[in-house]
Design an enzyme around this catalytic site. Sequence first.
Site, PDB file in Angstrom:
ATOM      1  N   LYS A 106     -62.921  17.276 -42.216  1.00 21.16           N
ATOM      2  CA  LYS A 106     -62.197  18.530 -42.419  1.00 21.16           C
ATOM      3  C   LYS A 106     -61.053  18.350 -43.413  1.00 21.16           C
ATOM      4  CE  LYS A 106     -60.065  22.198 -39.573  1.00 21.16           C
ATOM      5  NZ  LYS A 106     -59.626  22.505 -38.185  1.00 21.16           N
ATOM      6  N   CYS A 164     -63.784  25.427 -39.704  1.00 16.27           N
ATOM      7  CA  CYS A 164     -62.741  26.303 -39.174  1.00 16.27           C
ATOM      8  C   CYS A 164     -61.657  26.703 -40.190  1.00 16.27           C
ATOM      9  CB  CYS A 164     -62.128  25.659 -37.929  1.00 16.27           C
ATOM     10  SG  CYS A 164     -61.353  26.862 -36.793  1.00 16.27           S
ATOM     11  N   GLU A 190     -67.256  23.631 -33.831  1.00 15.04           N
ATOM     12  CA  GLU A 190     -66.286  22.566 -34.129  1.00 15.04           C
ATOM     13  C   GLU A 190     -65.938  21.811 -32.852  1.00 15.04           C
ATOM     14  OE1 GLU A 190     -61.811  22.288 -36.139  1.00 15.04           O
ATOM     15  OE2 GLU A 190     -62.439  24.126 -35.139  1.00 15.04           O
TER      16      GLU A 190
END
Length: 259
Positions: A110, A144, A44
């Site tokens: 995300k 994540c 990331e």
Amino acid sequence: MQENLKIVLIQTELFWENPEQNRNHLTNKIERISEAVDVIVLPEMFTSGFTMEPKKVAETMFGDTVDWLQELALKKQTALMGSMVVSEHGYFYNRLLFVHPNGIIETYDKKHTFTLAGEDKVYAAGQSKLIVTYKGWKICPLICYDLRFPVWSRNVENYDVLVYVANWPKVRVAAWDALLKARAIENMSYCVGVNRVGLDGNGHEYNGHSAVFDVLGKKLDNIPENQETTEIITLSKTHIKTYREKLNFLKDKDTFTLE
């Protein structure tokens, strides 16, 4: 359809808010991959580390890092994926790019911004899940904090591989280990997690624990913690097919809608 998929996990330190230095560092690692591989996975925010100062590092989809990814994908004849800070239409995004060898790019923003670090205050959240079709494989890339939310990753698309790129700190790495394994088991898919190592500019420590799990939750890698490493793992379509036909837990999954 390709029976096997060779996937590369690059567990690396990141230079704080320094895209050029990170690109150079990663170029050296990627250039050293001597065998033919299908997908290379970066962590990331691989150009900057997990920064809450996007103005310092943000690029557009026509910037240096996108050009670099496309050039490397073409040169190595492999796909590249990882997330970076992107500026678009007046907003900042923690955006994952899946760059095909021919230069075509698919993106995922995300969905679950990390409120504990204030990511929700500076980055716009994505709304759409991405399923990449590549060499006959269906890949679901996530980022994540998404790992903590199983509904978002639920395998309703019949994907083969779930991939998480992360900056997941050492202090909570036990959750990372447990949830990667759980996501593999509950979705009857391979689950790949690529995390960074080292210290970031805020003093947070990362110890890696990048990993690959098969559909039964068996760990397939031997990646050391706290070390930069490049690991190649071969995934098998036959493995997925065999156990989905034998066990077929996915047919009993709950139905739901997301709002």
